[in-house]
Design a protein around this motif. Sequence first.
Motif, PDB file in Angstrom:
ATOM      1  N   VAL A   3       0.844  -1.188   0.000  1.00  0.00           N
ATOM      2  CA  VAL A   3       0.000   0.000   0.000  1.00  0.00           C
ATOM      3  C   VAL A   3       0.883   1.242   0.000  1.00  0.00           C
ATOM      4  O   VAL A   3       0.661   2.178  -0.760  1.00  0.00           O
ATOM      5  CB  VAL A   3      -0.942   0.007   1.225  1.00  0.00           C
ATOM      6  CG1 VAL A   3      -1.724   1.308   1.322  1.00  0.00           C
ATOM      7  CG2 VAL A   3      -1.873  -1.186   1.183  1.00  0.00           C
ATOM      8  N   ARG A   4       1.910   1.224   0.862  1.00  0.00           N
ATOM      9  CA  ARG A   4       2.842   2.357   0.929  1.00  0.00           C
ATOM     10  C   ARG A   4       4.102   1.921   1.654  1.00  0.00           C
ATOM     11  O   ARG A   4       4.087   0.994   2.460  1.00  0.00           O
ATOM     12  CB  ARG A   4       2.226   3.548   1.650  1.00  0.00           C
ATOM     13  CG  ARG A   4       1.967   3.317   3.117  1.00  0.00           C
ATOM     14  CD  ARG A   4       1.291   4.516   3.804  1.00  0.00           C
ATOM     15  NE  ARG A   4       0.939   4.189   5.156  1.00  0.00           N
ATOM     16  CZ  ARG A   4       1.661   4.516   6.225  1.00  0.00           C
ATOM     17  NH1 ARG A   4       2.768   5.213   6.091  1.00  0.00           N
ATOM     18  NH2 ARG A   4       1.271   4.162   7.434  1.00  0.00           N
ATOM     19  N   MET A   5       5.200   2.577   1.343  1.00  0.00           N
ATOM     20  CA  MET A   5       6.433   2.377   2.094  1.00  0.00           C
ATOM     21  C   MET A   5       6.340   3.264   3.327  1.00  0.00           C
ATOM     22  O   MET A   5       6.097   4.463   3.214  1.00  0.00           O
ATOM     23  CB  MET A   5       7.664   2.753   1.276  1.00  0.00           C
ATOM     24  CG  MET A   5       8.954   2.659   2.078  1.00  0.00           C
ATOM     25  SD  MET A   5      10.404   3.153   1.136  1.00  0.00           S
ATOM     26  CE  MET A   5      10.899   1.558   0.530  1.00  0.00           C
ATOM     27  N   THR A   6       6.487   2.662   4.496  1.00  0.00           N
ATOM     28  CA  THR A   6       6.383   3.454   5.725  1.00  0.00           C
ATOM     29  C   THR A   6       7.731   3.968   6.196  1.00  0.00           C
ATOM     30  O   THR A   6       7.786   4.985   6.871  1.00  0.00           O
ATOM     31  CB  THR A   6       5.729   2.637   6.856  1.00  0.00           C
ATOM     32  OG1 THR A   6       6.489   1.465   7.097  1.00  0.00           O
ATOM     33  CG2 THR A   6       4.301   2.270   6.487  1.00  0.00           C
ATOM     34  N   GLY A   7       8.829   3.281   5.847  1.00  0.00           N
ATOM     35  CA  GLY A   7      10.124   3.774   6.289  1.00  0.00           C
ATOM     36  C   GLY A   7      11.290   2.949   5.813  1.00  0.00           C
ATOM     37  O   GLY A   7      11.143   1.817   5.353  1.00  0.00           O
ATOM     38  N   ILE A   8      12.462   3.557   5.951  1.00  0.00           N
ATOM     39  CA  ILE A   8      13.746   2.914   5.669  1.00  0.00           C
ATOM     40  C   ILE A   8      14.570   3.063   6.944  1.00  0.00           C
ATOM     41  O   ILE A   8      14.659   4.162   7.502  1.00  0.00           O
ATOM     42  CB  ILE A   8      14.464   3.569   4.481  1.00  0.00           C
ATOM     43  CG1 ILE A   8      13.583   3.463   3.229  1.00  0.00           C
ATOM     44  CG2 ILE A   8      15.828   2.939   4.250  1.00  0.00           C
ATOM     45  CD1 ILE A   8      14.101   4.250   2.054  1.00  0.00           C
ATOM     46  N   SER A  80       2.584   9.343   6.959  1.00  0.00           N
ATOM     47  CA  SER A  80       3.201  10.557   6.458  1.00  0.00           C
ATOM     48  C   SER A  80       3.056  10.566   4.942  1.00  0.00           C
ATOM     49  O   SER A  80       2.804   9.534   4.332  1.00  0.00           O
ATOM     50  CB  SER A  80       4.681  10.579   6.848  1.00  0.00           C
ATOM     51  OG  SER A  80       5.333  11.686   6.292  1.00  0.00           O
ATOM     52  N   ASP A  81       3.244  11.720   4.340  1.00  0.00           N
ATOM     53  CA  ASP A  81       3.156  11.782   2.875  1.00  0.00           C
ATOM     54  C   ASP A  81       4.414  11.227   2.210  1.00  0.00           C
ATOM     55  O   ASP A  81       4.473  11.100   1.005  1.00  0.00           O
ATOM     56  CB  ASP A  81       2.873  13.217   2.419  1.00  0.00           C
ATOM     57  CG  ASP A  81       3.947  14.200   2.834  1.00  0.00           C
ATOM     58  OD1 ASP A  81       4.752  13.877   3.733  1.00  0.00           O
ATOM     59  OD2 ASP A  81       3.982  15.310   2.266  1.00  0.00           O
ATOM     60  N   ARG A  82       5.406  10.869   3.020  1.00  0.00           N
ATOM     61  CA  ARG A  82       6.619  10.237   2.493  1.00  0.00           C
ATOM     62  C   ARG A  82       7.160   9.286   3.554  1.00  0.00           C
ATOM     63  O   ARG A  82       6.841   9.416   4.731  1.00  0.00           O
ATOM     64  CB  ARG A  82       7.664  11.279   2.109  1.00  0.00           C
ATOM     65  CG  ARG A  82       8.072  12.155   3.244  1.00  0.00           C
ATOM     66  CD  ARG A  82       8.977  13.272   2.776  1.00  0.00           C
ATOM     67  NE  ARG A  82       9.289  14.116   3.912  1.00  0.00           N
ATOM     68  CZ  ARG A  82      10.386  14.798   4.036  1.00  0.00           C
ATOM     69  NH1 ARG A  82      11.287  14.782   3.081  1.00  0.00           N
ATOM     70  NH2 ARG A  82      10.599  15.528   5.097  1.00  0.00           N
ATOM     71  N   PRO A  83       7.983   8.316   3.158  1.00  0.00           N
ATOM     72  CA  PRO A  83       8.507   7.354   4.138  1.00  0.00           C
ATOM     73  C   PRO A  83       9.398   8.020   5.181  1.00  0.00           C
ATOM     74  O   PRO A  83      10.099   8.991   4.896  1.00  0.00           O
ATOM     75  CB  PRO A  83       9.337   6.388   3.280  1.00  0.00           C
ATOM     76  CG  PRO A  83       8.850   6.565   1.891  1.00  0.00           C
ATOM     77  CD  PRO A  83       8.397   7.996   1.803  1.00  0.00           C
ATOM     78  N   TYR A  84       9.351   7.487   6.396  1.00  0.00           N
ATOM     79  CA  TYR A  84      10.295   7.908   7.429  1.00  0.00           C
ATOM     80  C   TYR A  84      11.665   7.354   7.067  1.00  0.00           C
ATOM     81  O   TYR A  84      11.771   6.249   6.536  1.00  0.00           O
ATOM     82  CB  TYR A  84       9.891   7.342   8.793  1.00  0.00           C
ATOM     83  CG  TYR A  84       8.648   7.972   9.366  1.00  0.00           C
ATOM     84  CD1 TYR A  84       8.726   9.084  10.194  1.00  0.00           C
ATOM     85  CD2 TYR A  84       7.389   7.439   9.101  1.00  0.00           C
ATOM     86  CE1 TYR A  84       7.589   9.655  10.747  1.00  0.00           C
ATOM     87  CE2 TYR A  84       6.237   8.000   9.656  1.00  0.00           C
ATOM     88  CZ  TYR A  84       6.350   9.108  10.455  1.00  0.00           C
ATOM     89  OH  TYR A  84       5.218   9.674  11.010  1.00  0.00           O
ATOM     90  N   ILE A  85      12.706   8.102   7.340  1.00  0.00           N
ATOM     91  CA  ILE A  85      14.077   7.620   7.155  1.00  0.00           C
ATOM     92  C   ILE A  85      14.750   7.728   8.516  1.00  0.00           C
ATOM     93  O   ILE A  85      14.894   8.807   9.062  1.00  0.00           O
ATOM     94  CB  ILE A  85      14.835   8.439   6.098  1.00  0.00           C
ATOM     95  CG1 ILE A  85      14.123   8.312   4.751  1.00  0.00           C
ATOM     96  CG2 ILE A  85      16.283   7.967   6.005  1.00  0.00           C
ATOM     97  CD1 ILE A  85      14.702   9.168   3.645  1.00  0.00           C
ATOM     98  N   ARG A  86      15.123   6.565   9.041  1.00  0.00           N
ATOM     99  CA  ARG A  86      15.708   6.526  10.386  1.00  0.00           C
ATOM    100  C   ARG A  86      16.969   5.690  10.397  1.00  0.00           C
ATOM    101  O   ARG A  86      17.088   4.720   9.755  1.00  0.00           O
ATOM    102  CB  ARG A  86      14.703   5.939  11.372  1.00  0.00           C
ATOM    103  CG  ARG A  86      13.442   6.751  11.453  1.00  0.00           C
ATOM    104  CD  ARG A  86      12.554   6.173  12.533  1.00  0.00           C
ATOM    105  NE  ARG A  86      11.266   6.749  12.575  1.00  0.00           N
ATOM    106  CZ  ARG A  86      10.924   7.829  13.293  1.00  0.00           C
ATOM    107  NH1 ARG A  86      11.806   8.450  14.009  1.00  0.00           N
ATOM    108  NH2 ARG A  86       9.685   8.278  13.280  1.00  0.00           N
TER     109      ARG A  86
END
Length: 86
Positions: A3-8, A80-86
């Motif tokens: 559905v969507r990428m939530t994060g990297i 979020s409208d874009r993936p989190y990058i952590r």
Amino acid sequence: RPVRMTGIYSDPSWVITYPNGDQVRPIGAMFECEIVGGILCADGGESLEVAFVDPTGQGEERLDYSPLHQVFWHDVSHPSDRPYIR
């Protein structure tokens, strides 16, 4: 189906050492997915147990998550409208 990428996710402190001495620093990509069919099963190698879980933590499958998994769940439950990058 994704559905969507939530994060990297990655961190220099995440180090996995294999029995042969090889070391890796993993980078993980997390996706929110929709179940469309099939059978969920562990492969016995990388995964000993697998399950579909409710990201709200409301069902019987409520688990005690590691601090890292708590970050994943936070990001899934705070779209979020874009993936989190952590």
